[in-house]
Design a protein around this motif. Sequence first.
Motif, PDB file in Angstrom:
ATOM      1  N   ASP A   1       0.808  -1.221   0.000  1.00  0.00           N
ATOM      2  CA  ASP A   1       0.000   0.000   0.000  1.00  0.00           C
ATOM      3  C   ASP A   1       0.841   1.272   0.000  1.00  0.00           C
ATOM      4  O   ASP A   1       0.545   2.227  -0.701  1.00  0.00           O
ATOM      5  CB  ASP A   1      -0.991  -0.001   1.164  1.00  0.00           C
ATOM      6  CG  ASP A   1      -0.369  -0.392   2.493  1.00  0.00           C
ATOM      7  OD1 ASP A   1       0.871  -0.464   2.582  1.00  0.00           O
ATOM      8  OD2 ASP A   1      -1.124  -0.623   3.447  1.00  0.00           O
TER       9      ASP A   1
ATOM     10  N   SER B   1      -4.356  -0.383  -4.007  1.00  0.00           N
ATOM     11  CA  SER B   1      -4.431  -0.917  -2.637  1.00  0.00           C
ATOM     12  C   SER B   1      -5.433  -0.127  -1.815  1.00  0.00           C
ATOM     13  O   SER B   1      -6.174  -0.698  -1.012  1.00  0.00           O
ATOM     14  CB  SER B   1      -3.061  -0.853  -1.956  1.00  0.00           C
ATOM     15  OG  SER B   1      -2.188  -1.787  -2.527  1.00  0.00           O
TER      16      SER B   1
ATOM     17  N   ASN C   1      -8.519  -1.892   0.046  1.00  0.00           N
ATOM     18  CA  ASN C   1      -8.619  -1.822   1.502  1.00  0.00           C
ATOM     19  C   ASN C   1      -9.822  -1.007   1.966  1.00  0.00           C
ATOM     20  O   ASN C   1     -10.401  -1.300   3.010  1.00  0.00           O
ATOM     21  CB  ASN C   1      -7.320  -1.281   2.096  1.00  0.00           C
ATOM     22  CG  ASN C   1      -6.201  -2.285   1.987  1.00  0.00           C
ATOM     23  OD1 ASN C   1      -6.425  -3.490   1.948  1.00  0.00           O
ATOM     24  ND2 ASN C   1      -4.981  -1.803   1.914  1.00  0.00           N
TER      25      ASN C   1
ATOM     26  N   TYR D   1     -12.332  -2.582   4.619  1.00  0.00           N
ATOM     27  CA  TYR D   1     -12.473  -1.997   5.956  1.00  0.00           C
ATOM     28  C   TYR D   1     -13.655  -1.039   6.091  1.00  0.00           C
ATOM     29  O   TYR D   1     -13.850  -0.437   7.150  1.00  0.00           O
ATOM     30  CB  TYR D   1     -11.176  -1.289   6.365  1.00  0.00           C
ATOM     31  CG  TYR D   1     -10.005  -2.224   6.450  1.00  0.00           C
ATOM     32  CD1 TYR D   1      -9.980  -3.259   7.383  1.00  0.00           C
ATOM     33  CD2 TYR D   1      -8.922  -2.111   5.583  1.00  0.00           C
ATOM     34  CE1 TYR D   1      -8.906  -4.138   7.465  1.00  0.00           C
ATOM     35  CE2 TYR D   1      -7.847  -2.983   5.654  1.00  0.00           C
ATOM     36  CZ  TYR D   1      -7.854  -3.992   6.600  1.00  0.00           C
ATOM     37  OH  TYR D   1      -6.784  -4.864   6.668  1.00  0.00           O
TER      38      TYR D   1
ATOM     39  N   GLU E   1      -8.475   6.025   3.058  1.00  0.00           N
ATOM     40  CA  GLU E   1      -7.343   5.086   2.975  1.00  0.00           C
ATOM     41  C   GLU E   1      -6.083   5.804   2.513  1.00  0.00           C
ATOM     42  O   GLU E   1      -5.009   5.616   3.077  1.00  0.00           O
ATOM     43  CB  GLU E   1      -7.658   3.925   2.021  1.00  0.00           C
ATOM     44  CG  GLU E   1      -8.574   2.893   2.595  1.00  0.00           C
ATOM     45  CD  GLU E   1      -8.005   2.165   3.809  1.00  0.00           C
ATOM     46  OE1 GLU E   1      -6.836   1.723   3.772  1.00  0.00           O
ATOM     47  OE2 GLU E   1      -8.732   2.052   4.804  1.00  0.00           O
TER      48      GLU E   1
END
Length: 153
Positions: free
Chosen positions: A64, A96, A100, A104, A111
């Motif tokens: 990431d 990424s 993510n 999440y 992010e």
Amino acid sequence: MLYTIHIHNQQRRIDLNSILIKKFVQAVLQYLKVYEADLSVVFVTDKKIQSINRKFLNHDFPTDVISFDLSEKQLSRVKRVKIHLIEGEIYISTASAVRNAKEYGSSNIEEILLYIIHGILHLLGHNDHSSQERKRMRRKEQEVMDFLRRNRP
């Protein structure tokens, strides 16, 4: 406070507002009491970050965020924390961030902002190699995110 911040967008997955990102970076640096910074934040594809990861860290997979300390001064990271100076590059994979964010339940920009904080913390000497270090870093990331949510740049 003396900040030189460069934002480079080398991807097309997420539409990014460089002006807002720069303001966010400045707010993070101010909150962390960084008085001088020469920082580049580079948004890249998974393919590019995997190439960087392989070339410089010998890890053949995308990640990431990757930070590079570019300081020419002969100071340890711990000493640099005390004088509040950073020089470096932060590479962020927007792919990424998208993955993510879905996993999440956050937004893509949240992010990305988390990755910027993470990268800056690494440049200030924070590590996340052990579970104890990871816990400390996650707490610090959350502290900075909470502050920024209350005081949006």
